[in-house]
Design an enzyme around this catalytic site. Structure first.
Site, PDB file in Angstrom:
ATOM      1  N   GLY A  22      -8.730 -50.170 -19.641  1.00  0.00           N
ATOM      2  CA  GLY A  22      -9.099 -48.975 -18.876  1.00  0.00           C
ATOM      3  C   GLY A  22     -10.609 -48.802 -18.838  1.00  0.00           C
ATOM      4  NE  ARG A  83      -4.256 -50.800 -18.425  1.00  0.00           N
ATOM      5  CZ  ARG A  83      -5.054 -50.055 -19.196  1.00  0.00           C
ATOM      6  NH1 ARG A  83      -5.591 -50.563 -20.276  1.00  0.00           N
ATOM      7  NH2 ARG A  83      -5.303 -48.801 -18.882  1.00  0.00           N
ATOM      8  CG  ASP A 114      -7.451 -51.901 -31.087  1.00  0.00           C
ATOM      9  OD1 ASP A 114      -8.628 -52.146 -31.424  1.00  0.00           O
ATOM     10  OD2 ASP A 114      -6.711 -51.115 -31.706  1.00  0.00           O
ATOM     11  CB  THR A 136     -10.853 -47.067 -25.213  1.00  0.00           C
ATOM     12  OG1 THR A 136      -9.748 -46.174 -24.956  1.00  0.00           O
ATOM     13  CG2 THR A 136     -11.095 -47.112 -26.703  1.00  0.00           C
ATOM     14  CG  ASP A 140      -6.919 -46.208 -28.930  1.00  0.00           C
ATOM     15  OD1 ASP A 140      -8.031 -46.643 -28.551  1.00  0.00           O
ATOM     16  OD2 ASP A 140      -5.866 -46.502 -28.352  1.00  0.00           O
ATOM     17  NE  ARG A 165      -9.550 -19.059 -22.691  1.00  0.00           N
ATOM     18  CZ  ARG A 165      -9.518 -19.265 -24.000  1.00  0.00           C
ATOM     19  NH1 ARG A 165      -9.511 -20.472 -24.480  1.00  0.00           N
ATOM     20  NH2 ARG A 165      -9.508 -18.246 -24.818  1.00  0.00           N
ATOM     21  NE  ARG A 182      -3.111 -47.395 -23.998  1.00  0.00           N
ATOM     22  CZ  ARG A 182      -2.770 -47.964 -22.843  1.00  0.00           C
ATOM     23  NH1 ARG A 182      -1.520 -48.171 -22.581  1.00  0.00           N
ATOM     24  NH2 ARG A 182      -3.676 -48.306 -21.975  1.00  0.00           N
ATOM     25  CD  GLU A 234      -1.341 -41.172 -21.477  1.00  0.00           C
ATOM     26  OE1 GLU A 234      -2.482 -41.241 -21.989  1.00  0.00           O
ATOM     27  OE2 GLU A 234      -0.937 -41.983 -20.648  1.00  0.00           O
TER      28      GLU A 234
HETATM   29  O1  F6P Z   1      -6.664 -46.402 -22.469  1.00  0.00           O
HETATM   30  C1  F6P Z   1      -7.210 -45.519 -21.554  1.00  0.00           C
HETATM   31  C2  F6P Z   1      -6.131 -44.838 -20.763  1.00  0.00           C
HETATM   32  O2  F6P Z   1      -6.733 -43.956 -19.842  1.00  0.00           O
HETATM   33  C3  F6P Z   1      -5.075 -44.102 -21.586  1.00  0.00           C
HETATM   34  O3  F6P Z   1      -5.520 -42.834 -22.030  1.00  0.00           O
HETATM   35  C4  F6P Z   1      -3.930 -44.054 -20.635  1.00  0.00           C
HETATM   36  O4  F6P Z   1      -2.704 -43.989 -21.341  1.00  0.00           O
HETATM   37  C5  F6P Z   1      -4.050 -45.350 -19.899  1.00  0.00           C
HETATM   38  O5  F6P Z   1      -5.384 -45.786 -20.048  1.00  0.00           O
HETATM   39  C6  F6P Z   1      -3.702 -45.266 -18.432  1.00  0.00           C
HETATM   40  O6  F6P Z   1      -3.765 -46.553 -17.910  1.00  0.00           O
HETATM   41  P1  F6P Z   1      -3.737 -46.898 -16.352  1.00  0.00           P
HETATM   42  O7  F6P Z   1      -5.097 -46.598 -15.798  1.00  0.00           O
HETATM   43  O8  F6P Z   1      -3.433 -48.339 -16.320  1.00  0.00           O
HETATM   44  O9  F6P Z   1      -2.719 -46.015 -15.733  1.00  0.00           O
END
Ligand code: F6P
Length: 329
Positions: A22, A83, A114, A136, A140, A165, A182, A234
């Site tokens: 990402g 990815r 990671d 990221t 994490d 709000r 994530r 999430e």
């Molecule tokens: O790892 C970054 C992130 O934005 C996460 O917070 C999220 O779960 C994921 O990537 C979303 O991935 P994509 O852009 O492939 O939908």
């Protein structure tokens, strides 16, 4: 001396840089620092588009000083990202190492999370010197207290939640706001504290007591409270159904907002620009020192580097003090 050690001893002449996974605000600052630090040291630099996916398709181009002009303030990544499933296979890893060797690339800087470091680790086994830079918005990565993009994303989410709000208060509503991350709850936790949310739901807590939230909303309403903000990570998810259930049980109008990808965009904060610049530059320093299979991190006020194998085995806990604080305040 093994073959890999012999290769590491050769001085680096040519490096590559890619962003993977990402995107995260601040990646451009890291790319800029990698390119300019390398050029200052007399190295050649290849930019690799679309992460490992682009590497496997030979999407490489030589980079010079001007290629990274006017990018430090921009969100996203000028190298673009992807990815790559293929990079998880041995065949893909061998092919990627082959492409790097074909272009004379001895050292590679991988800016990502990671998953991206796992690919880098494999390339290192095939004789490419690799350095990971943590990028990221999820924060994490266990070996580091800082990852590129988290600060900007947290600020973006915080501002969005402030706005929610306002309207929530105007309508006497309850709001469930889902933030990215994530499987990690760092963004949710930081927003919980920064936005003064009534509740924060984190995946690390493995479940939550919905009835307790419902009782709390009813009690708050009776005391005249005009809004009730639930920040939902999430990794907990289910925000839309959660909002429906809460509305039904409390009689309080409840709306769900999923902030989504807007959290990944935007101009990086000063912190993301500066830390990303230092980390990018440090990655090149490490390559020039002959290091490989390392990841740059930030811990206890210092920029450090860790063995990727060790870093991938590390585990990161959500800080209990902050979780308690979010609850208390
Ligand atoms: O790892 C970054 C992130 O934005 C996460 O917070 C999220 O779960 C994921 O990537 C979303 O991935 P994509 O852009 O492939 O939908």
């Amino acid at each position: 001396m093994c073959k890999e050690e012999k290769e590491i001893k050769q001085p680096i002449q040519t490096i590559g840089v890619l962003t993977s996974g990402g995107d995260a605000p601040g990646m451009n600052a890291a790319i800029r620092a990698v390119v300019r630090t390398a050029l200052s040291k007399g190295l050649n630099v290849w930019g690799i588009r679309r992460g490992y996916h682009g590497l496997l398709r030979e999407e490489l181009f030589p980079m010079n000083w001007r290629d990274v002009s006017d990018i430090i303030q921009r969100g996203g990544t000028i190298l673009q990202t992807a990815r790559s499933k293929q990079m998880r296979t041995e065949e893909g890893q061998l092919k990627a190492a082959g492409v790097l060797k074909k272009y004379g690339i001895q050292g590679l800087v991988v800016i990502g999370g990671d998953g991206s470091f796992a690919g880098a680790q494999k390339l290192s086994q095939y004789g490419i010197n690799v350095i990971g830079v943590p990028g990221t918005i999820d924060l994490d990565i266990a070996c580091t207290e800082y990852t590129i993009g988290f600060d900007t994303a947290a600020n973006t989410a915080m501002e969005a939640i402030d706005k929610i709000r306002d309207t929530s208060t105007s309508h006497d509503r309850c709001s469930v706001v889902e933030v990215m991350g994530r499987d990690a709850g760092y963004l949710a936790l930081w927003c919980g504290i920064a936005n003064g949310a009534e509740r924060v739901l984190l995946p690390e807590q493995h479940g939550y007591d919905e009835q307790a939230i419902i009782d709390d909303i009813i009690e708050n309403r009776a005391r005249g409270k005009k809004h009730y903000i639930i920040i939902n990570a999430e990794g907990v998810g289910d925000s839309i159904n959660m909002a429906k259930r809460i509305e039904e049980a409390t009689g309080v109008e409840t709306r769900a907002s999923i902030l989504g990808h807007m959290q990944r965009g935007g101009s990086p904060t000063v912190k993301d620009r500066v830390y990303a610049s230092v980390m990018g530059s440090k990655a090149v320093d490490l390559l020039v020192e002959g290091k490989t299979n390392r990841v740059v991190g930030y811990k206890h006020g210092e920029y450090l580097d860790f063995d990727i194998n060790e870093a991938l085995k590390m585990h990161k806990e959500i800080p209990e003090y902050e979780v308690d604080l979010a609850r208390k305040l």
